[in-house]
Write a protein that holds these residues in place. Structure first.
Motif, PDB file in Angstrom:
ATOM      1  N   MET A 157      30.727  44.971  35.027  1.00 23.94           N
ATOM      2  CA  MET A 157      30.563  43.795  34.169  1.00 23.94           C
ATOM      3  C   MET A 157      31.898  43.334  33.574  1.00 23.94           C
ATOM      4  O   MET A 157      32.231  42.156  33.619  1.00 23.94           O
ATOM      5  N   LEU A 158      32.671  44.269  33.038  1.00 18.79           N
ATOM      6  CA  LEU A 158      33.913  43.891  32.376  1.00 18.79           C
ATOM      7  C   LEU A 158      34.991  43.497  33.377  1.00 18.79           C
ATOM      8  O   LEU A 158      35.853  42.666  33.073  1.00 18.79           O
ATOM      9  N   GLU A 159      34.952  44.078  34.579  1.00 16.77           N
ATOM     10  CA  GLU A 159      35.919  43.668  35.594  1.00 16.77           C
ATOM     11  C   GLU A 159      35.645  42.231  36.035  1.00 16.77           C
ATOM     12  O   GLU A 159      36.575  41.444  36.249  1.00 16.77           O
ATOM     13  N   LYS A 160      34.371  41.876  36.155  1.00 17.81           N
ATOM     14  CA  LYS A 160      34.014  40.491  36.477  1.00 17.81           C
ATOM     15  C   LYS A 160      34.498  39.556  35.374  1.00 17.81           C
ATOM     16  O   LYS A 160      35.048  38.486  35.643  1.00 17.81           O
ATOM     17  N   LEU A 161      34.315  39.976  34.133  1.00 23.18           N
ATOM     18  CA  LEU A 161      34.759  39.168  33.001  1.00 23.18           C
ATOM     19  C   LEU A 161      36.269  38.964  33.060  1.00 23.18           C
ATOM     20  O   LEU A 161      36.768  37.847  32.838  1.00 23.18           O
ATOM     21  N   ARG A 162      37.004  40.023  33.364  1.00 23.15           N
ATOM     22  CA  ARG A 162      38.460  39.931  33.449  1.00 23.15           C
ATOM     23  C   ARG A 162      38.868  38.876  34.481  1.00 23.15           C
ATOM     24  O   ARG A 162      39.716  38.015  34.222  1.00 23.15           O
ATOM     25  N   LYS A 163      38.254  38.936  35.649  1.00 29.31           N
ATOM     26  CA  LYS A 163      38.592  37.995  36.716  1.00 29.31           C
ATOM     27  C   LYS A 163      38.249  36.569  36.331  1.00 29.31           C
ATOM     28  O   LYS A 163      39.009  35.629  36.592  1.00 29.31           O
ATOM     29  N   GLN A 164      37.100  36.396  35.709  1.00 29.99           N
ATOM     30  CA  GLN A 164      36.666  35.046  35.332  1.00 29.99           C
ATOM     31  C   GLN A 164      37.607  34.435  34.298  1.00 29.99           C
ATOM     32  O   GLN A 164      37.958  33.255  34.376  1.00 29.99           O
ATOM     33  N   LEU A 165      37.993  35.220  33.313  1.00 32.50           N
ATOM     34  CA  LEU A 165      38.862  34.688  32.263  1.00 32.50           C
ATOM     35  C   LEU A 165      40.271  34.439  32.775  1.00 32.50           C
ATOM     36  O   LEU A 165      40.969  33.541  32.285  1.00 32.50           O
ATOM     37  N   GLN A 166      40.715  35.224  33.765  1.00 36.59           N
ATOM     38  CA  GLN A 166      42.028  34.978  34.349  1.00 36.59           C
ATOM     39  C   GLN A 166      42.061  33.653  35.106  1.00 36.59           C
ATOM     40  O   GLN A 166      43.112  33.011  35.213  1.00 36.59           O
ATOM     41  N   GLN A 167      40.908  33.234  35.619  1.00 33.59           N
ATOM     42  CA  GLN A 167      40.818  31.979  36.364  1.00 33.59           C
ATOM     43  C   GLN A 167      40.509  30.785  35.462  1.00 33.59           C
ATOM     44  O   GLN A 167      40.635  29.639  35.885  1.00 33.59           O
ATOM     45  N   LEU A 168      40.141  31.056  34.228  1.00 29.56           N
ATOM     46  CA  LEU A 168      39.732  29.990  33.318  1.00 29.56           C
ATOM     47  C   LEU A 168      40.947  29.199  32.825  1.00 29.56           C
ATOM     48  O   LEU A 168      41.982  29.764  32.490  1.00 29.56           O
TER      49      LEU A 168
END
Length: 223
Positions: A1-12
């Motif tokens: 879950m947190l790894e997905k969050l990391r990737k999403q926020l890096q692309q935001l």
């Protein structure tokens, strides 16, 4: 879950309002790295003259010696809850928001270890507490506050958790975290299902295209 969050926020690409000249502030949205991750909140002390008893994320106004707004968020978190800045894993920033008090607030998201010896500054806070992220991802809102600013309706979720009320500006930041970080179908501008609670229409202090709500909208006792 947190790894997905990391990737999403890096692309935001968050909305930045650097062109607006006004006092600045920053907050930290601390995600506690547990097997079931939680989000950490604070509650402002009842003896304060403003915003007393309100739930918020650690944060505050930028000081001249802060190198940037992330430094502001870390400094304020250390002052308010004794969070060691070195223990925060930064994930990224969310969109700037402007309070009705004329302050531009920049939210930052970070991961912190579980079971830290955090201590609430008694001059500012009377509680530190965690809420499972699943509570928000499963959308356990009690109702939706309809806050209209400059003619634009905002559908802001309100959550009641163990006697705490999470709403207003903090809930707006949370909506972006859920939508952009986890892909949750939640939107401030789309009317959700469930009960609504309407508030008097307000005017922002600045005429801008940003749509924001004050973190100190009327206290719960007045609603």
């Amino acid at each position: 879950m947190l790894e997905k969050l990391r990737k999403q926020l890096q692309q935001l690409t968050p909305q930045r309002l650097d062109h607006i000249v006004m006092p600045e502030a920053a907050v930290l949205l601390p995600i506690v790295e547990r097997p079931a991750p939680t989000l950490l909140f604070t509650r402002r002390a009842n003896h304060l003259s403003t915003h007393s008893g309100q739930v918020a994320f650690p944060g505050g106004k930028r000081e001249p010696f802060d190198s940037d707004l992330y430094a502001t968020a870390l400094r304020e978190a250390e002052e308010e809850i004794a969070l060691d800045p070195a223990l925060v894993q930064p994930l990224g920033r969310l969109s700037d928001v402007i309070s009705l008090h004329g302050i531009r607030v920049t939210p930052w998201v970070g991961i912190i270890p579980p079971d830290l010896p955090l201590i609430a500054d008694p001059g500012e806070l009377d509680a530190i507490f965690e809420v499972p992220l699943s509570h928000f991802l499963d959308d356990h809102r009690t109702h939706t506050d309809v806050i209209t600013v400059d003619g634009v309706a905002h559908y802001v979720p309100s959550y009641h958790v163990d006697g705490h009320v999470i709403w207003g500006l903090s809930a707006m930041m949370l909506v972006e975290l859920l939508a952009e970080g986890f892909g949750m179908p939640i939107d401030l501008y789309q009317r959700p299902q469930g009960p609504l609670r309407h508030h008097p229409e307000r005017k922002n202090r600045l005429s801008t295209s940003s749509t924001t709500v004050s973190s100190s909208a009327p206290s719960r006792s007045n609603q």
